[in-house]
Design an enzyme around this catalytic site. Structure first.
Site, PDB file in Angstrom:
ATOM      1  N   ARG A 115       0.815  -1.239   0.000  1.00  0.00           N
ATOM      2  CA  ARG A 115       0.000   0.000   0.000  1.00  0.00           C
ATOM      3  C   ARG A 115       0.836   1.271   0.000  1.00  0.00           C
ATOM      4  O   ARG A 115       0.348   2.343   0.375  1.00  0.00           O
ATOM      5  CB  ARG A 115      -0.974   0.026   1.169  1.00  0.00           C
ATOM      6  CG  ARG A 115      -1.948  -1.109   1.096  1.00  0.00           C
ATOM      7  CD  ARG A 115      -3.115  -0.946   2.031  1.00  0.00           C
ATOM      8  NE  ARG A 115      -3.914  -2.149   1.964  1.00  0.00           N
ATOM      9  CZ  ARG A 115      -3.627  -3.259   2.630  1.00  0.00           C
ATOM     10  NH1 ARG A 115      -2.575  -3.307   3.431  1.00  0.00           N
ATOM     11  NH2 ARG A 115      -4.388  -4.310   2.485  1.00  0.00           N
ATOM     12  N   LYS A 117       3.493  11.387 -11.626  1.00  0.00           N
ATOM     13  CA  LYS A 117       2.648  10.463 -12.387  1.00  0.00           C
ATOM     14  C   LYS A 117       3.375   9.139 -12.549  1.00  0.00           C
ATOM     15  O   LYS A 117       4.541   9.117 -12.970  1.00  0.00           O
ATOM     16  CB  LYS A 117       2.358  11.027 -13.783  1.00  0.00           C
ATOM     17  CG  LYS A 117       1.254  12.053 -13.827  1.00  0.00           C
ATOM     18  CD  LYS A 117       0.881  12.300 -15.280  1.00  0.00           C
ATOM     19  CE  LYS A 117      -0.155  13.384 -15.419  1.00  0.00           C
ATOM     20  NZ  LYS A 117      -0.439  13.677 -16.837  1.00  0.00           N
ATOM     21  N   GLU A 130      10.970  17.821 -25.736  1.00  0.00           N
ATOM     22  CA  GLU A 130      10.130  18.107 -24.559  1.00  0.00           C
ATOM     23  C   GLU A 130      10.569  19.408 -23.889  1.00  0.00           C
ATOM     24  O   GLU A 130       9.745  20.161 -23.374  1.00  0.00           O
ATOM     25  CB  GLU A 130      10.173  16.950 -23.549  1.00  0.00           C
ATOM     26  CG  GLU A 130       9.569  15.635 -24.047  1.00  0.00           C
ATOM     27  CD  GLU A 130       8.031  15.580 -24.008  1.00  0.00           C
ATOM     28  OE1 GLU A 130       7.375  16.598 -23.677  1.00  0.00           O
ATOM     29  OE2 GLU A 130       7.492  14.497 -24.325  1.00  0.00           O
ATOM     30  N   LYS A 139       8.384  22.551 -15.220  1.00  0.00           N
ATOM     31  CA  LYS A 139       7.489  21.452 -14.856  1.00  0.00           C
ATOM     32  C   LYS A 139       7.112  21.559 -13.382  1.00  0.00           C
ATOM     33  O   LYS A 139       5.953  21.370 -13.008  1.00  0.00           O
ATOM     34  CB  LYS A 139       8.140  20.101 -15.165  1.00  0.00           C
ATOM     35  CG  LYS A 139       7.249  18.933 -14.760  1.00  0.00           C
ATOM     36  CD  LYS A 139       7.040  17.899 -15.823  1.00  0.00           C
ATOM     37  CE  LYS A 139       5.921  16.934 -15.435  1.00  0.00           C
ATOM     38  NZ  LYS A 139       6.078  15.595 -15.951  1.00  0.00           N
ATOM     39  N   GLU A 176      -3.762  17.737 -12.813  1.00  0.00           N
ATOM     40  CA  GLU A 176      -4.145  18.025 -14.195  1.00  0.00           C
ATOM     41  C   GLU A 176      -5.617  18.342 -14.352  1.00  0.00           C
ATOM     42  O   GLU A 176      -6.328  17.751 -15.160  1.00  0.00           O
ATOM     43  CB  GLU A 176      -3.746  16.855 -15.119  1.00  0.00           C
ATOM     44  CG  GLU A 176      -3.785  17.265 -16.587  1.00  0.00           C
ATOM     45  CD  GLU A 176      -3.086  16.290 -17.531  1.00  0.00           C
ATOM     46  OE1 GLU A 176      -2.056  15.730 -17.155  1.00  0.00           O
ATOM     47  OE2 GLU A 176      -3.602  16.129 -18.641  1.00  0.00           O
ATOM     48  N   ARG A 194      -2.055  22.124 -15.874  1.00  0.00           N
ATOM     49  CA  ARG A 194      -1.118  21.060 -16.238  1.00  0.00           C
ATOM     50  C   ARG A 194      -1.363  20.545 -17.652  1.00  0.00           C
ATOM     51  O   ARG A 194      -0.475  19.982 -18.289  1.00  0.00           O
ATOM     52  CB  ARG A 194      -1.195  19.923 -15.202  1.00  0.00           C
ATOM     53  CG  ARG A 194      -0.060  18.900 -15.341  1.00  0.00           C
ATOM     54  CD  ARG A 194       0.058  17.952 -14.144  1.00  0.00           C
ATOM     55  NE  ARG A 194       1.082  16.958 -14.393  1.00  0.00           N
ATOM     56  CZ  ARG A 194       1.596  16.157 -13.469  1.00  0.00           C
ATOM     57  NH1 ARG A 194       1.200  16.226 -12.225  1.00  0.00           N
ATOM     58  NH2 ARG A 194       2.528  15.272 -13.781  1.00  0.00           N
ATOM     59  N   ASN A 210       0.665  19.148 -22.372  1.00  0.00           N
ATOM     60  CA  ASN A 210       0.342  18.248 -23.490  1.00  0.00           C
ATOM     61  C   ASN A 210       0.459  18.925 -24.851  1.00  0.00           C
ATOM     62  O   ASN A 210       0.022  18.366 -25.853  1.00  0.00           O
ATOM     63  CB  ASN A 210      -1.078  17.689 -23.321  1.00  0.00           C
ATOM     64  CG  ASN A 210      -1.164  16.787 -22.108  1.00  0.00           C
ATOM     65  OD1 ASN A 210      -0.192  16.137 -21.753  1.00  0.00           O
ATOM     66  ND2 ASN A 210      -2.311  16.784 -21.448  1.00  0.00           N
ATOM     67  N   HIS A 253       1.035  16.999 -28.055  1.00  0.00           N
ATOM     68  CA  HIS A 253       0.859  15.583 -27.729  1.00  0.00           C
ATOM     69  C   HIS A 253      -0.371  14.946 -28.368  1.00  0.00           C
ATOM     70  O   HIS A 253      -0.420  13.734 -28.512  1.00  0.00           O
ATOM     71  CB  HIS A 253       0.834  15.382 -26.207  1.00  0.00           C
ATOM     72  CG  HIS A 253       2.207  15.371 -25.600  1.00  0.00           C
ATOM     73  ND1 HIS A 253       3.061  16.447 -25.683  1.00  0.00           N
ATOM     74  CD2 HIS A 253       2.894  14.416 -24.908  1.00  0.00           C
ATOM     75  CE1 HIS A 253       4.202  16.152 -25.072  1.00  0.00           C
ATOM     76  NE2 HIS A 253       4.125  14.922 -24.594  1.00  0.00           N
ATOM     77  N   HIS A 310       0.654  11.631 -29.901  1.00  0.00           N
ATOM     78  CA  HIS A 310       0.093  10.338 -29.493  1.00  0.00           C
ATOM     79  C   HIS A 310      -0.561   9.627 -30.676  1.00  0.00           C
ATOM     80  O   HIS A 310      -0.475   8.397 -30.790  1.00  0.00           O
ATOM     81  CB  HIS A 310      -0.947  10.537 -28.377  1.00  0.00           C
ATOM     82  CG  HIS A 310      -0.330  10.882 -27.056  1.00  0.00           C
ATOM     83  ND1 HIS A 310      -0.976  11.644 -26.107  1.00  0.00           N
ATOM     84  CD2 HIS A 310       0.868  10.579 -26.512  1.00  0.00           C
ATOM     85  CE1 HIS A 310      -0.195  11.794 -25.043  1.00  0.00           C
ATOM     86  NE2 HIS A 310       0.934  11.163 -25.268  1.00  0.00           N
ATOM     87  N   HIS A 331       9.014   8.855 -28.625  1.00  0.00           N
ATOM     88  CA  HIS A 331       7.935   9.726 -28.150  1.00  0.00           C
ATOM     89  C   HIS A 331       8.239  11.217 -28.410  1.00  0.00           C
ATOM     90  O   HIS A 331       7.417  11.930 -28.982  1.00  0.00           O
ATOM     91  CB  HIS A 331       7.697   9.477 -26.654  1.00  0.00           C
ATOM     92  CG  HIS A 331       6.770  10.463 -26.027  1.00  0.00           C
ATOM     93  ND1 HIS A 331       5.410  10.455 -26.259  1.00  0.00           N
ATOM     94  CD2 HIS A 331       7.010  11.522 -25.199  1.00  0.00           C
ATOM     95  CE1 HIS A 331       4.857  11.461 -25.591  1.00  0.00           C
ATOM     96  NE2 HIS A 331       5.798  12.115 -24.937  1.00  0.00           N
TER      97      HIS A 331
END
Ligand SMILES: NC(=O)c1ccc[n+]([C@@H]2O[C@H](COP(=O)([O-])OP(=O)(O)OC[C@H]3O[C@@H](n4cnc5c(N)ncnc54)[C@H](O)[C@@H]3O)[C@@H](O)[C@H]2O)c1
Ligand SMILES: [Zn+2]
Length: 368
Positions: A127, A149, A191, A233, A243, A247, A251, A254, A258, A271
């Site tokens: 946990r 994340k 990035e 960031k 987000e 935030r 993206n 992206h 993506h 990426h």
């Protein structure tokens, strides 16, 4: 050793430092002691991959040579295809067999794949246990190791399972990037360019001026760019950890990035490279919504100067459909990040298919 920079991260649920500099790996045990105390008896487990371990295990382990407690090493094969629950279960099993308990500490020693998986493992093992990030790719140093994340992929899509779990420390040793393949370095630079575009015109201008030196991996400009990217960031995730608003601007580029990745089964481009192409599309969409021509051209030139690899064969229609898949994400509405200016982004939710199609054609230099 060159200058060490410490960048504090404060979010609603966690505070920790990103420590950045050349040769920091040697100081890892001191940092562990500073955070967790002396002789706590807490066991330390390193999660890494064979490629990285082959290159860096000596440096890593020699840092611990005077320590009684050497870390135990767990390995995960490199590659996005291993960022899966099955691999996570195997790692958890190995941890349990090795006697890891609730006080154990994990160290993610690798790129974003290792970082996301180790973070998720730390979030759910018993946990939740502590972990730290020692990112070894530029992308991981400027982006994925910061912000909390974590997660794994499903066959249905990337990062669909995961949670927020912040590390107790990010130790970004820029010396580790010396063995990084040049394509991986460039992918990370896209990035950073994104971070400048959406948030800081000075970082953008710096990358624009130093593109060649950065691609040659010169230490000083690279360290400056990493520090500024992390600062951005950190600022964005401090203001919007989960987000729900700001935030989202991270993206930028992206949506199409993506789409390109999904249509090429994540094998066509790295990426960051896909995001490079995606940013070209986002610039064209921004131009249609008022970004001045001169700024749009300047941004396109900067993107191209980092050396975009050729785009795999894809039609604008298929890309539009794949990008439409993103719509499902938040209540059927497509949130699209546009540039208002260099250094200033906003999110719109009314970009039409027709506008996006035209932006795809212009940005990717494709016909109908
Ligand atoms: N959590 C987040 O906020 C976040 C943000 C962005 C991306 N990500 C995730 O990050 C992942 C991509 O990360 P990545 O680009 O670092 O890729 P990666 O982890 O797959 O690493 C890329 C390659 O570089 C190799 N490598 C790593 N460090 C090296 C070194 N120092 N020397 C030589 N080779 C080295 C790896 O073995 C691998 O083959 C994706 O899964 C993405 O979803 C997460
Ligand atoms: Zn990205």
């Amino acid at each position: 050793m060159s200058r060490v920079r410490t960048l504090p991260i404060h979010t609603a649920s966690a505070s920790y430092d990103v420590v950045l500099g050349d040769g920091l790996l040697a100081q890892l045990p001191q940092h562990l002691r500073a955070i967790f105390g002396e002789r706590t008896g807490r066991r330390v487990y390193v999660v890494t991959s064979p490629e990285i371990w082959a290159l860096w295990s000596q440096s890593f382990l020699s840092a611990f040579s005077t320590d009684a407690a050497q870390p135990l090493v767990l390995q995960l094969p490199a590659g996005e295809q291993h960022k899966r629950l099955a691999a996570l279960e195997r790692l958890a099993q190995q941890l349990a067999t090795a006697g890891a308990d609730r006080s154990s500490i994990l160290i993610a020693f690798g790129g974003g794949v290792i970082g996301d998986m180790t973070g998720f493992l730390a979030a759910i093992y018993m946990r939740g246990i502590d972990f730290i990030q020692v990112p070894t790719t530029l992308l991981a140093q400027v982006d994925s190791s910061v912000g909390g994340k974590t997660g794994v992929n499903l066959s249905a899509g990337k990062n669909l399972i995961g949670c927020f779990h912040h590390p107790r420390l990010v130790l970004a040793d820029t010396g580790l990037l010396r063995t990084l393949p040049s394509a991986e370095l460039r992918a990370g630079l896209f990035e950073s360019l994104k971070a400048g575009l959406i948030y800081d015109s000075q970082l953008f201008a710096y990358i624009e001026r130093h593109a060649e030196a950065l691609l040659r991996q010169e230490t000083e400009p690279l360290t400056h760019v990493i520090a500024e990217s992390v600062r951005i960031k950190a600022d964005v995730v401090s203001k919007d950890e989960r987000e729900s608003g700001l935030r989202m601007i991270l993206n930028f580029g992206h949506t199409l990035g993506h789409a390109i990745e999904a249509l090429t089964q994540y094998r066509g481009l790295l990426h960051g490279e896909a995001v490079g192409w995606g940013m070209r599309v986002a610039v064209e969409a921004s131009r249609m919504r008022g970004l001045p021509d001169a700024e749009a051209s300047r941004v396109l030139t900067a993107i191209d100067s980092l050396g975009l690899p050729p785009l795999p064969r894809l039609t604008p229609r298929r890309l539009l459909n794949a990008a439409a898949g993103d719509k499902k994400r938040i209540g059927g509405i497509r949130h699209f990040v546009l540039l208002q200016d260099i250094g200033r982004a906003s999110v719109v939710n009314d970009l039409t298919d027709n506008e996006l199609l035209r932006a795809i054609q212009a940005g990717l230099k494709l016909g109908r």
